[in-house]
Design a protein around this motif. Structure first.
Motif, PDB file in Angstrom:
ATOM      1  N   ARG A  26       0.832  -1.144   0.063  1.00  0.00           N
ATOM      2  CA  ARG A  26       0.257   0.043   0.078  1.00  0.00           C
ATOM      3  C   ARG A  26       0.807   1.213  -0.121  1.00  0.00           C
ATOM      4  NH1 ARG A  26      -3.137   2.052   4.298  1.00  0.00           N
ATOM      5  NH2 ARG A  26      -2.452   0.361   5.566  1.00  0.00           N
ATOM      6  N   ALA A  27       1.793   1.441   0.914  1.00  0.00           N
ATOM      7  CA  ALA A  27       2.964   2.460   0.835  1.00  0.00           C
ATOM      8  C   ALA A  27       3.526   2.600  -0.556  1.00  0.00           C
ATOM      9  CB  ALA A  27       3.785   2.172   1.966  1.00  0.00           C
ATOM     10  N   GLN A  28       4.053   1.467  -1.237  1.00  0.00           N
ATOM     11  CA  GLN A  28       4.480   1.542  -2.168  1.00  0.00           C
ATOM     12  C   GLN A  28       3.749   2.120  -3.569  1.00  0.00           C
ATOM     13  OE1 GLN A  28       8.096   0.665  -2.918  1.00  0.00           O
ATOM     14  NE2 GLN A  28       7.468   1.796  -4.739  1.00  0.00           N
ATOM     15  N   ASP A  29       2.414   1.656  -3.353  1.00  0.00           N
ATOM     16  CA  ASP A  29       1.331   2.121  -4.320  1.00  0.00           C
ATOM     17  C   ASP A  29       1.313   3.633  -4.395  1.00  0.00           C
ATOM     18  OD1 ASP A  29       1.091  -0.428  -5.286  1.00  0.00           O
ATOM     19  OD2 ASP A  29      -0.974  -0.692  -4.144  1.00  0.00           O
ATOM     20  N   TYR A  30       1.173   4.216  -3.307  1.00  0.00           N
ATOM     21  CA  TYR A  30       0.988   5.644  -2.988  1.00  0.00           C
ATOM     22  C   TYR A  30       2.438   6.282  -3.643  1.00  0.00           C
ATOM     23  CZ  TYR A  30      -3.122   4.884   0.307  1.00  0.00           C
ATOM     24  OH  TYR A  30      -4.146   4.591   0.981  1.00  0.00           O
ATOM     25  N   SER A  31       3.383   5.672  -2.959  1.00  0.00           N
ATOM     26  CA  SER A  31       4.681   6.355  -3.685  1.00  0.00           C
ATOM     27  C   SER A  31       4.809   6.358  -5.076  1.00  0.00           C
ATOM     28  CB  SER A  31       5.803   5.683  -2.931  1.00  0.00           C
ATOM     29  OG  SER A  31       7.117   6.149  -3.439  1.00  0.00           O
ATOM     30  N   ASP A  32       4.367   5.144  -5.861  1.00  0.00           N
ATOM     31  CA  ASP A  32       4.464   5.034  -7.341  1.00  0.00           C
ATOM     32  C   ASP A  32       3.372   6.005  -7.890  1.00  0.00           C
ATOM     33  OD1 ASP A  32       6.307   2.960  -7.025  1.00  0.00           O
ATOM     34  OD2 ASP A  32       5.028   1.132  -7.168  1.00  0.00           O
ATOM     35  N   ALA A  33       2.091   6.062  -7.295  1.00  0.00           N
ATOM     36  CA  ALA A  33       1.319   7.258  -7.856  1.00  0.00           C
ATOM     37  C   ALA A  33       2.003   8.764  -7.764  1.00  0.00           C
ATOM     38  CB  ALA A  33      -0.159   6.757  -7.134  1.00  0.00           C
ATOM     39  N   LEU A  34       2.465   8.682  -6.696  1.00  0.00           N
ATOM     40  CA  LEU A  34       2.958  10.123  -6.872  1.00  0.00           C
ATOM     41  C   LEU A  34       4.267  10.483  -7.783  1.00  0.00           C
ATOM     42  CD1 LEU A  34       2.988  10.632  -2.827  1.00  0.00           C
ATOM     43  CD2 LEU A  34       1.886  12.184  -4.361  1.00  0.00           C
ATOM     44  N   ALA A  35       4.839   9.487  -7.770  1.00  0.00           N
ATOM     45  CA  ALA A  35       6.042   9.537  -9.002  1.00  0.00           C
ATOM     46  C   ALA A  35       5.489   9.716 -10.360  1.00  0.00           C
ATOM     47  CB  ALA A  35       6.749   8.395  -8.872  1.00  0.00           C
ATOM     48  N   ASN A  36       4.233   8.869 -10.408  1.00  0.00           N
ATOM     49  CA  ASN A  36       3.640   9.107 -11.670  1.00  0.00           C
ATOM     50  C   ASN A  36       3.142  10.380 -12.397  1.00  0.00           C
ATOM     51  OD1 ASN A  36       4.014   6.218 -12.218  1.00  0.00           O
ATOM     52  ND2 ASN A  36       2.339   5.630 -11.492  1.00  0.00           N
ATOM     53  N   ILE A  37       2.870  11.078 -11.066  1.00  0.00           N
ATOM     54  CA  ILE A  37       2.271  12.645 -11.497  1.00  0.00           C
ATOM     55  C   ILE A  37       3.529  13.476 -11.275  1.00  0.00           C
ATOM     56  CG2 ILE A  37      -0.285  12.040 -10.953  1.00  0.00           C
ATOM     57  CD1 ILE A  37       0.394  13.543  -8.386  1.00  0.00           C
ATOM     58  N   GLY A  38       4.596  13.011 -11.126  1.00  0.00           N
ATOM     59  CA  GLY A  38       5.715  14.008 -11.251  1.00  0.00           C
ATOM     60  C   GLY A  38       6.180  14.329  -9.753  1.00  0.00           C
ATOM     61  N   GLU A  39       5.697  13.903  -8.678  1.00  0.00           N
ATOM     62  CA  GLU A  39       5.895  14.029  -7.357  1.00  0.00           C
ATOM     63  C   GLU A  39       6.589  12.974  -6.741  1.00  0.00           C
ATOM     64  OE1 GLU A  39       5.737  16.994  -6.016  1.00  0.00           O
ATOM     65  OE2 GLU A  39       5.162  17.995  -7.896  1.00  0.00           O
ATOM     66  N   PRO A  40       7.761  12.486  -6.920  1.00  0.00           N
ATOM     67  CA  PRO A  40       8.427  11.377  -6.488  1.00  0.00           C
ATOM     68  C   PRO A  40       8.735  11.558  -4.897  1.00  0.00           C
ATOM     69  CG  PRO A  40      10.118  12.444  -7.990  1.00  0.00           C
ATOM     70  CD  PRO A  40       8.238  13.075  -8.002  1.00  0.00           C
ATOM     71  N   VAL A  41       8.447  10.586  -4.326  1.00  0.00           N
ATOM     72  CA  VAL A  41       8.672  10.711  -2.714  1.00  0.00           C
ATOM     73  C   VAL A  41      10.320  10.141  -2.470  1.00  0.00           C
ATOM     74  CG1 VAL A  41       8.191   9.710  -0.508  1.00  0.00           C
ATOM     75  CG2 VAL A  41       6.251  10.175  -2.362  1.00  0.00           C
ATOM     76  N   LYS A  42      11.171  10.666  -1.483  1.00  0.00           N
ATOM     77  CA  LYS A  42      12.419  10.240  -1.327  1.00  0.00           C
ATOM     78  C   LYS A  42      12.355   8.949  -0.766  1.00  0.00           C
ATOM     79  CE  LYS A  42      14.626  14.782  -0.761  1.00  0.00           C
ATOM     80  NZ  LYS A  42      15.170  15.789   0.062  1.00  0.00           N
ATOM     81  N   GLU A  43      13.061   7.898  -1.102  1.00  0.00           N
ATOM     82  CA  GLU A  43      13.154   6.753  -0.373  1.00  0.00           C
ATOM     83  C   GLU A  43      13.120   6.755   1.323  1.00  0.00           C
ATOM     84  OE1 GLU A  43      14.803   2.127  -0.611  1.00  0.00           O
ATOM     85  OE2 GLU A  43      15.959   3.726  -1.492  1.00  0.00           O
ATOM     86  N   LYS A  44      14.013   7.670   1.892  1.00  0.00           N
ATOM     87  CA  LYS A  44      14.101   7.779   3.285  1.00  0.00           C
ATOM     88  C   LYS A  44      12.880   8.443   3.811  1.00  0.00           C
ATOM     89  CE  LYS A  44      16.467  12.309   3.491  1.00  0.00           C
ATOM     90  NZ  LYS A  44      17.546  13.122   4.077  1.00  0.00           N
ATOM     91  N   ASP A  45      12.235   9.258   3.012  1.00  0.00           N
ATOM     92  CA  ASP A  45      10.862   9.729   3.616  1.00  0.00           C
ATOM     93  C   ASP A  45       9.824   8.349   3.470  1.00  0.00           C
ATOM     94  OD1 ASP A  45      11.989  12.311   3.955  1.00  0.00           O
ATOM     95  OD2 ASP A  45      11.328  12.863   2.104  1.00  0.00           O
ATOM     96  N   LEU A  46       9.788   7.699   2.658  1.00  0.00           N
ATOM     97  CA  LEU A  46       8.724   6.723   2.336  1.00  0.00           C
ATOM     98  C   LEU A  46       9.179   5.700   3.547  1.00  0.00           C
ATOM     99  CD1 LEU A  46       6.588   5.134   1.090  1.00  0.00           C
ATOM    100  CD2 LEU A  46       8.437   4.112  -0.542  1.00  0.00           C
ATOM    101  N   VAL A  47      10.506   5.323   3.750  1.00  0.00           N
ATOM    102  CA  VAL A  47      10.876   4.500   4.945  1.00  0.00           C
ATOM    103  C   VAL A  47      10.252   5.050   6.277  1.00  0.00           C
ATOM    104  CG1 VAL A  47      12.826   3.327   6.237  1.00  0.00           C
ATOM    105  CG2 VAL A  47      12.791   3.303   3.630  1.00  0.00           C
ATOM    106  N   MET A  48      10.423   6.337   6.481  1.00  0.00           N
ATOM    107  CA  MET A  48      10.173   6.900   7.793  1.00  0.00           C
ATOM    108  C   MET A  48       8.728   6.996   7.897  1.00  0.00           C
ATOM    109  SD  MET A  48      12.564   7.709   9.548  1.00  0.00           S
ATOM    110  CE  MET A  48      14.327   8.417   9.844  1.00  0.00           C
TER     111      MET A  48
END
Length: 115
Positions: free
Chosen positions: A63-85
């Motif tokens: 679920r977390a990865q899906d949100y991150s991927d969706a943000l990357a798809n609209i040009g707003e990638p999440v930093k990996e360290k932020d996703l992990v936190m």
């Protein structure tokens, strides 16, 4: 032509050109206003991410990865360290030992390591 055959009739007025290279920018511009709303929604969902009571860890991480991927798809990638936190902070209490261990590490934990 393939792109044109996949869009709805409602999108035809926004489709300018005959090749995918021509069509994509016109469709992107026509629907760009929706991306701000989508960005807000996805970021809010990611910030409020919490592991559900009976949710398996793999489902939570997906679920977390899906949100991150969706943000990357609209040009707003999440930093990996932020996703992990965000993922670590949303874990259930039973994972408090793991949280402490991960946060005490010298080197940052990768998302892949969490899996």
């Amino acid at each position: 032509m393939l792109l044109l055959s996949t869009i709805s009739e409602a999108s035809y007025p926004h489709a300018q050109g005959t090749t995918s290279k021509d069509l994509w920018p016109s469709l992107q511009q026509a629907y760009a206003a929706h991306s701000s709303s989508r960005e807000y929604t996805l970021k809010t969902q990611l910030l409020k991410l919490e592991m559900k009571p009976d949710e398996p860890a793999s489902t939570y991480l997906t679920r977390a990865q899906d949100y991150s991927d969706a943000l990357a798809n609209i040009g707003e990638p999440v930093k990996e360290k932020d996703l992990v936190m965000l993922v670590i902070s949303g874990l259930r209490e039973e994972y408090n030992g793991l949280k402490s261990t991960l946060l005490a590490r010298q080197a940052p934990t990768s998302f892949q390591e969490l899996r």
